[in-house]
Design an enzyme around this catalytic site. Structure first.
Site, PDB file in Angstrom:
ATOM      1  N   ASN A 126      33.676-133.808 -21.386  1.00 40.88           N
ATOM      2  CA  ASN A 126      33.702-132.531 -20.665  1.00 40.88           C
ATOM      3  C   ASN A 126      35.002-132.474 -19.862  1.00 40.88           C
ATOM      4  OD1 ASN A 126      33.197-130.242 -19.192  1.00 40.88           O
ATOM      5  ND2 ASN A 126      31.625-131.158 -17.875  1.00 40.88           N
ATOM      6  N   TRP A 127      35.959-131.738 -20.410  1.00 40.22           N
ATOM      7  CA  TRP A 127      37.289-131.701 -19.764  1.00 40.22           C
ATOM      8  C   TRP A 127      37.296-130.809 -18.522  1.00 40.22           C
ATOM      9  CZ3 TRP A 127      41.287-131.080 -24.388  1.00 40.22           C
ATOM     10  CH2 TRP A 127      41.255-132.246 -25.155  1.00 40.22           C
ATOM     11  N   LYS A 128      36.229-130.048 -18.322  1.00 41.35           N
ATOM     12  CA  LYS A 128      36.166-129.121 -17.178  1.00 41.35           C
ATOM     13  C   LYS A 128      37.408-128.209 -17.194  1.00 41.35           C
ATOM     14  CE  LYS A 128      33.202-132.419 -14.942  1.00 41.35           C
ATOM     15  NZ  LYS A 128      32.696-133.037 -13.719  1.00 41.35           N
ATOM     16  N   HIS A 158      25.471-127.044 -16.628  1.00 42.89           N
ATOM     17  CA  HIS A 158      26.150-128.081 -15.847  1.00 42.89           C
ATOM     18  C   HIS A 158      25.996-127.756 -14.355  1.00 42.89           C
ATOM     19  CE1 HIS A 158      29.188-130.699 -14.205  1.00 42.89           C
ATOM     20  NE2 HIS A 158      29.139-131.366 -15.350  1.00 42.89           N
ATOM     21  N   GLU A 167      21.924-135.874 -15.337  1.00 41.43           N
ATOM     22  CA  GLU A 167      23.193-135.745 -14.637  1.00 41.43           C
ATOM     23  C   GLU A 167      22.909-135.520 -13.150  1.00 41.43           C
ATOM     24  OE1 GLU A 167      24.740-132.054 -14.218  1.00 41.43           O
ATOM     25  OE2 GLU A 167      26.803-132.521 -14.680  1.00 41.43           O
ATOM     26  N   GLY A 195      38.759-138.319  -7.812  1.00 46.23           N
ATOM     27  CA  GLY A 195      39.154-139.587  -8.406  1.00 46.23           C
ATOM     28  C   GLY A 195      38.203-140.741  -8.110  1.00 46.23           C
ATOM     29  N   SER A 199      30.116-140.137 -13.333  1.00 48.40           N
ATOM     30  CA  SER A 199      30.997-141.292 -13.074  1.00 48.40           C
ATOM     31  C   SER A 199      30.934-142.358 -14.153  1.00 48.40           C
ATOM     32  CB  SER A 199      30.682-141.909 -11.705  1.00 48.40           C
ATOM     33  OG  SER A 199      30.919-140.982 -10.677  1.00 48.40           O
ATOM     34  N   GLY A 213      33.249-136.884 -17.739  1.00 46.03           N
ATOM     35  CA  GLY A 213      34.207-135.936 -17.192  1.00 46.03           C
ATOM     36  C   GLY A 213      35.567-136.592 -17.033  1.00 46.03           C
TER      37      GLY A 213
HETATM   38  P1  PGA Z   1      32.387-137.304 -14.216  1.00 45.96           P
HETATM   39  O1  PGA Z   1      31.706-135.927 -14.655  1.00 45.96           O
HETATM   40  O2  PGA Z   1      32.340-138.203 -15.401  1.00 45.96           O
HETATM   41  O3  PGA Z   1      33.770-136.932 -13.806  1.00 45.96           O
HETATM   42  O4  PGA Z   1      31.554-137.826 -13.076  1.00 45.96           O
HETATM   43  C1  PGA Z   1      30.443-136.004 -15.216  1.00 45.96           C
HETATM   44  C2  PGA Z   1      29.767-134.690 -15.339  1.00 45.96           C
HETATM   45  O5  PGA Z   1      30.391-133.662 -15.170  1.00 45.96           O
HETATM   46  O6  PGA Z   1      28.564-134.672 -15.630  1.00 45.96           O
END
Ligand code: PGA
Length: 250
Positions: free
Chosen positions: A9-11, A94, A162, A171, A211, A232
């Site tokens: 998920n590149w957001k 999401h 999630e 970060g 994460s 992400g």
């Molecule tokens: P992340 O995002 O890996 O940066 O924590 C995960 C998510 O959006 O579910």
């Protein structure tokens, strides 16, 4: 048993089509030889085409889709449009959309049903707001989000545990423990079995998101009992992402 699944998920990243194509190309080249894993890249809408061309052997997914098929819905994108772009998967519900744009569980349910109707695979995110939320919250989210889905269609739904508090920020990684993931995945299976029958509950594909990185991914598979991950931050660097996929399957 189905293959492991990794959803990138590149957001709202990267910033240009050129960078998106390069990331897709590099990630694809680095994971190409890996077997027994399905990889879905979910870039922002404007980069779907470039990513499909840069990584034709990986699955293409969108980060959202609207429930109506067409009409006066400014800014929205339909499931048919995504199919036209050759998407196979769509992330639905999401927590960032629920939090930042006020998406409700009712809207998520409509989106799940719209994607199923068009033959896309919904990757449905479900999770609690805070570490001490009550389990009932998860049961109720699952019931509302999956209302009106048939047992047959449920076979093609991917569920992601999630937890909102575990998503990386600035970060920093704050993953859930594999023990908690395992507990929650059992709760998900129980809820799905109650709604759709034992067989569907036992066979449903479940992922963990929050994460996930190359170091911790294996623990979610081995101890958390999931069949893959929604990633992400760690999907935005091709080498780190390839490491993550490798560590997951080896
Ligand atoms: P992340 O995002 O890996 O940066 O924590 C995960 C998510 O959006 O579910």
């Amino acid at each position: 048993m189905s293959k492991l699944l990794v959803v990138a998920n590149w957001k709202m990243n990267p910033q240009t089509e050129h960078e998106a194509a390069a990331l897709a190309r590099d990630a694809a080249a680095a994971v190409e030889a890996l077997q027994n894993v399905e990889i879905v890249l979910c870039p922002p809408f404007p980069f779907l085409n470039a990513v499909r061309e840069a990584a034709p052997l990986l699955f293409l997914g969108a980060q959202d889709c609207f429930w109506e098929p067409q009409g006066a819905y400014t800014g929205e994108v339909s499931a048919d449009m995504l199919k036209y772009m050759e998407c196979t998967h769509v992330i639905v519900g999401h927590s960032e959309r629920r939090r930042q744009v006020g998406e409700t569980l009712e809207m998520v349910n409509k989106k799940v049903r719209a994607t199923i109707l068009k033959g896309l695979t919904p990757i449905v995110c479900v999770g609690e707001e805070s570490e001490d939320s009550d389990k009932k919250e998860l049961h109720s989210q699952l019931e509302q989000i999956l209302a009106g889905v048939s047992s047959e269609d449920m076979k093609n739904v991917v569920l992601v545990y999630e937890p909102v508090w575990a998503i990386s920020a600035q970060g920093k990684y704050h993953p859930a423990s594999p023990e908690l993931v395992s507990e929650r995945i059992s709760l998900f299976r129980e809820a799905v079995s109650r709604m759709f029958g034992e067989e569907i509950g036992a066979g449903a594909r479940m992922l963990y998101g929050g994460s996930v990185n190359a170091e911790n991914v294996k623990s979610f598979i081995k101890e958390g009992g999931v069949q893959g991950a929604l990633v992400g931050q760690a999907s935005l660097n091709a080498a780190a992402f390839a490491n993550l996929v490798r560590n997951m399957i080896l």
